[in-house]
Structure formats: C-alpha cells, structure tokens
Design a protein around this motif. Structure first.
Motif, mmCIF file in Angstrom:
data_model
loop_
_atom_site.group_PDB
_atom_site.id
_atom_site.type_symbol
_atom_site.label_atom_id
_atom_site.label_comp_id
_atom_site.label_asym_id
_atom_site.label_seq_id
_atom_site.Cartn_x
_atom_site.Cartn_y
_atom_site.Cartn_z
ATOM 1 N N MET A 1 0.826 -1.203 0.000
ATOM 2 C CA MET A 1 0.000 0.000 0.000
ATOM 3 C C MET A 1 0.863 1.257 0.000
ATOM 4 O O MET A 1 0.558 2.242 -0.686
ATOM 5 C CB MET A 1 -0.936 -0.001 1.216
ATOM 6 N N CYS A 2 1.965 1.229 0.750
ATOM 7 C CA CYS A 2 2.862 2.380 0.797
ATOM 8 C C CYS A 2 3.484 2.635 -0.575
ATOM 9 O O CYS A 2 3.632 3.790 -0.998
ATOM 10 C CB CYS A 2 3.959 2.154 1.837
ATOM 11 N N LEU A 3 3.835 1.559 -1.278
ATOM 12 C CA LEU A 3 4.399 1.694 -2.617
ATOM 13 C C LEU A 3 3.375 2.305 -3.563
ATOM 14 O O LEU A 3 3.699 3.193 -4.369
ATOM 15 C CB LEU A 3 4.852 0.335 -3.137
ATOM 16 N N LEU A 4 2.132 1.846 -3.471
ATOM 17 C CA LEU A 4 1.066 2.373 -4.320
ATOM 18 C C LEU A 4 0.832 3.855 -4.036
ATOM 19 O O LEU A 4 0.745 4.674 -4.970
ATOM 20 C CB LEU A 4 -0.223 1.576 -4.100
ATOM 21 N N TYR A 5 0.734 4.212 -2.760
ATOM 22 C CA TYR A 5 0.570 5.622 -2.398
ATOM 23 C C TYR A 5 1.739 6.453 -2.914
ATOM 24 O O TYR A 5 1.551 7.573 -3.420
ATOM 25 C CB TYR A 5 0.467 5.775 -0.880
ATOM 26 N N SER A 6 2.941 5.936 -2.803
ATOM 27 C CA SER A 6 4.135 6.671 -3.239
ATOM 28 C C SER A 6 4.088 6.970 -4.733
ATOM 29 O O SER A 6 4.395 8.088 -5.172
ATOM 30 C CB SER A 6 5.399 5.875 -2.906
ATOM 31 N N MET A 7 3.703 5.975 -5.522
ATOM 32 C CA MET A 7 3.656 6.159 -6.969
ATOM 33 C C MET A 7 2.584 7.166 -7.371
ATOM 34 O O MET A 7 2.817 8.047 -8.214
ATOM 35 C CB MET A 7 3.393 4.819 -7.658
ATOM 36 N N VAL A 8 1.399 7.038 -6.785
ATOM 37 C CA VAL A 8 0.289 7.926 -7.146
ATOM 38 C C VAL A 8 0.579 9.367 -6.725
ATOM 39 O O VAL A 8 0.362 10.315 -7.490
ATOM 40 C CB VAL A 8 -1.017 7.424 -6.497
ATOM 41 N N LEU A 9 1.094 9.549 -5.509
ATOM 42 C CA LEU A 9 1.372 10.904 -5.026
ATOM 43 C C LEU A 9 2.542 11.541 -5.784
ATOM 44 O O LEU A 9 2.559 12.750 -6.010
ATOM 45 C CB LEU A 9 1.663 10.868 -3.524
ATOM 46 N N THR A 10 3.530 10.735 -6.163
ATOM 47 C CA THR A 10 4.643 11.262 -6.948
ATOM 48 C C THR A 10 4.178 11.691 -8.331
ATOM 49 O O THR A 10 4.575 12.746 -8.844
ATOM 50 C CB THR A 10 5.756 10.202 -7.087
ATOM 51 N N LYS A 11 3.333 10.889 -8.950
ATOM 52 C CA LYS A 11 2.804 11.216 -10.274
ATOM 53 C C LYS A 11 1.913 12.454 -10.215
ATOM 54 O O LYS A 11 2.001 13.328 -11.079
ATOM 55 C CB LYS A 11 2.025 10.024 -10.832
ATOM 56 N N GLY A 12 1.058 12.533 -9.189
ATOM 57 C CA GLY A 12 0.114 13.642 -9.084
ATOM 58 C C GLY A 12 -1.197 13.274 -9.758
ATOM 59 O O GLY A 12 -1.202 12.631 -10.815
ATOM 60 N N PHE A 13 -2.324 13.676 -9.169
ATOM 61 C CA PHE A 13 -3.631 13.243 -9.669
ATOM 62 C C PHE A 13 -3.938 13.788 -11.060
ATOM 63 O O PHE A 13 -4.523 13.095 -11.897
ATOM 64 C CB PHE A 13 -4.724 13.650 -8.677
ATOM 65 N N ASP A 14 -3.560 15.017 -11.340
ATOM 66 C CA ASP A 14 -3.849 15.603 -12.651
ATOM 67 C C ASP A 14 -3.106 14.862 -13.761
ATOM 68 O O ASP A 14 -3.685 14.517 -14.796
ATOM 69 C CB ASP A 14 -3.478 17.088 -12.669
ATOM 70 N N PHE A 15 -1.802 14.620 -13.562
ATOM 71 C CA PHE A 15 -1.023 13.880 -14.556
ATOM 72 C C PHE A 15 -1.535 12.451 -14.697
ATOM 73 O O PHE A 15 -1.590 11.899 -15.804
ATOM 74 C CB PHE A 15 0.457 13.868 -14.177
ATOM 75 N N LEU A 16 -1.912 11.842 -13.579
ATOM 76 C CA LEU A 16 -2.396 10.465 -13.593
ATOM 77 C C LEU A 16 -3.672 10.349 -14.428
ATOM 78 O O LEU A 16 -3.796 9.457 -15.278
ATOM 79 C CB LEU A 16 -2.651 9.983 -12.160
ATOM 80 N N GLN A 17 -4.613 11.249 -14.212
ATOM 81 C CA GLN A 17 -5.860 11.215 -14.974
ATOM 82 C C GLN A 17 -5.613 11.459 -16.451
ATOM 83 O O GLN A 17 -6.240 10.835 -17.315
ATOM 84 C CB GLN A 17 -6.835 12.254 -14.422
ATOM 85 N N SER A 18 -4.674 12.342 -16.759
ATOM 86 C CA SER A 18 -4.351 12.637 -18.160
ATOM 87 C C SER A 18 -3.769 11.408 -18.852
ATOM 88 O O SER A 18 -4.141 11.091 -19.993
ATOM 89 C CB SER A 18 -3.369 13.808 -18.233
ATOM 90 N N GLU A 19 -2.879 10.700 -18.179
ATOM 91 C CA GLU A 19 -2.247 9.526 -18.768
ATOM 92 C C GLU A 19 -3.229 8.365 -18.928
ATOM 93 O O GLU A 19 -3.115 7.574 -19.874
ATOM 94 C CB GLU A 19 -1.066 9.098 -17.910
ATOM 95 N N MET A 20 -4.196 8.275 -18.022
ATOM 96 C CA MET A 20 -5.181 7.199 -18.093
ATOM 97 C C MET A 20 -6.216 7.431 -19.193
ATOM 98 O O MET A 20 -6.991 6.533 -19.520
ATOM 99 C CB MET A 20 -5.872 7.044 -16.732
ATOM 100 N N GLN A 21 -6.241 8.628 -19.743
ATOM 101 C CA GLN A 21 -7.133 8.985 -20.852
ATOM 102 C C GLN A 21 -8.593 8.695 -20.500
ATOM 103 O O GLN A 21 -9.068 9.121 -19.454
ATOM 104 C CB GLN A 21 -6.666 8.266 -22.120
ATOM 105 N N ASP A 22 -9.300 7.959 -21.345
ATOM 106 C CA ASP A 22 -10.731 7.726 -21.086
ATOM 107 C C ASP A 22 -10.958 6.665 -20.008
ATOM 108 O O ASP A 22 -12.111 6.310 -19.732
ATOM 109 C CB ASP A 22 -11.461 7.338 -22.376
#
Length: 228
Positions: A56-77
């Motif tokens: 869980m810590c690894l998952l949180y680390s990746m998501v927070l490092t990426k940032g929610f805006d960038f993450l949503q953009s990369e995930m596209q639709d």
C-alpha cells in the motif's frame, strides 16, 4: 515516499474505514534521486514487510509522486476506472505505472514516448479468452533492457529472470538459455523453478502448442515474447 508510521496523522471521520496504514502515512519529499534512495534504504524493512502495509505504501508513493492531474491525463478515457479493484486485481493503467512510470491504458502501447527500452518487461496469459484480448503486449514490454519479466498467469503474479546480461548481447545467446521463476504462491515452501528456453524451433513449438490444450500456462506466457 509514503511510509507507515507509528502515530496517527489525522483524526479519521466516522465514515472513514480504517486500514491501519492510510491514517498513519508519513510522507518524505525528495528533490533528487540520491535523496530518495536514502529514504528508501532507511525504510526498506517497512516497505518489504506486507504486515506493515508495504505494498500500500508503494502504491501511495507512486500515485502521489505522479500527481492526480497527470495520472488522470495519462489514463485517458479510463481515468474513472479504479487502479485496483476490490478483489485485488490490478488495472492495465496501474501495471503500466509500476513498470514504466506512465499510466497508459494499453499494454500494447506501454512506454510510448520513451527513447530507451524499459528496464523490466511484462508477460501475461489467462485461460479466459476475454481477459486475453486485453493482454496484447507491445515490444517495449516483451523486450526489456534487462533479462527480467514480471509475469501474470491466470491472475498469479511472478517474476522470470536470468542473472546474466550476456543473453541480451547477441541473438545467438538467446537461442537457448535458462530462466528462473518465482511466484506469489502463498505457501511456506518457496520452490525455485528453472525453465529451459529454446527459441531455435520457436515456430514449430508454437504450432504444436496450438494443438495441446494441456500446455503449461507459464509456457504460453513465455511464448508471447517470441510471437511474430
């Protein structure tokens, strides 16, 4: 880097479902790779211990490092699709985020935009044909720069690797070699599996495999590496 601490960092509201990790997360912010590695080494025991919420810590680390805006953009639709389902299955976006750092919604186009090959590859096979249709893996994940492949065979995760880099230095070295395999099988006995890979007769073996319904599922996943 997100790490589980001893103290609660916020007072959870009544509607919050405690998991003993989220409410205890401590964040380490770094401005350089060297600084980040220092934090990782300092907290390695915690990150490697499943009882301390390491995954869980690894998952949180990746998501927070990426940032929610960038993450949503990369995930596209697929930006509204959960990265992790309630029964613990990883989405394609999360698989790509872990392996390539880019949360693309397709394994076939994973790592697009990168000049170099990915360090670690990915191979997968599932007995459910509908699931297999979404497992079309691109060349960047089939042919990594290191002889290491994360595998997902019938929803069981594992890793294939060879400790020698020599097998990547020439096509001749890749004709016949060994791969070591470890899986996440939840047993106390950890068995080492060694596979002999012979690609000299790959086309012949592929044709024979099509007529053999009892073929080992791991073998089917490995064959994807040499599909044309």
């Amino acid at each position: 880097l997100a790490v589980k601490g001893l103290t609660i960092c916020f007072e959870p509201p009544p509607t919050f479902a405690r998991d003993e990790v989220t409410e205890r997360l401590h964040l380490y912010r770094s401005t350089s790779r060297k600084e980040l590695l220092g934090y990782v080494k300092k907290n390695l025991d915690c990150l490697m211990d499943p009882k301390k919420g390491g995954i869980m810590c690894l998952l949180y680390s990746m998501v927070l490092t990426k940032g929610f805006d960038f993450l949503q953009s990369e995930m596209q639709d697929h930006h509204q699709t959960p990265l992790l389902t309630t029964d613990g299955k990883l989405s394609v976006c999360l698989i790509n985020l872990i392996l390539t750092g880019y949360a693309a919604p397709s394994l076939h186009r994973a790592g697009e935009g990168k000049v170099e090959r990915n360090d670690v590859g990915f191979l997968a096979w599932n007995k459910d044909e509908d699931v297999n249709k979404n497992l079309k893996i691109g060349s960047r994940l089939k042919s990594p720069s290191l002889p290491i492949w994360v595998t997902c065979v019938n929803d069981q995760w594992g890793v294939l690797f060879n400790p020698s880099l020599d097998i990547l230095k020439s096509h001749r070295a890749q004709n016949k070699f060994h791969l070591y395999y470890y899986s996440d099988n939840e047993t106390d006995v950890k068995k080492e599996t060694i596979l002999m890979i012979n690609t000299e007769n790959a086309e012949k073996e592929q044709g024979a495999a099509d007529d053999n319904d009892l073929e080992d599922p791991l073998g089917k996943a490995v064959q994807i590496k040499w599909e044309r």
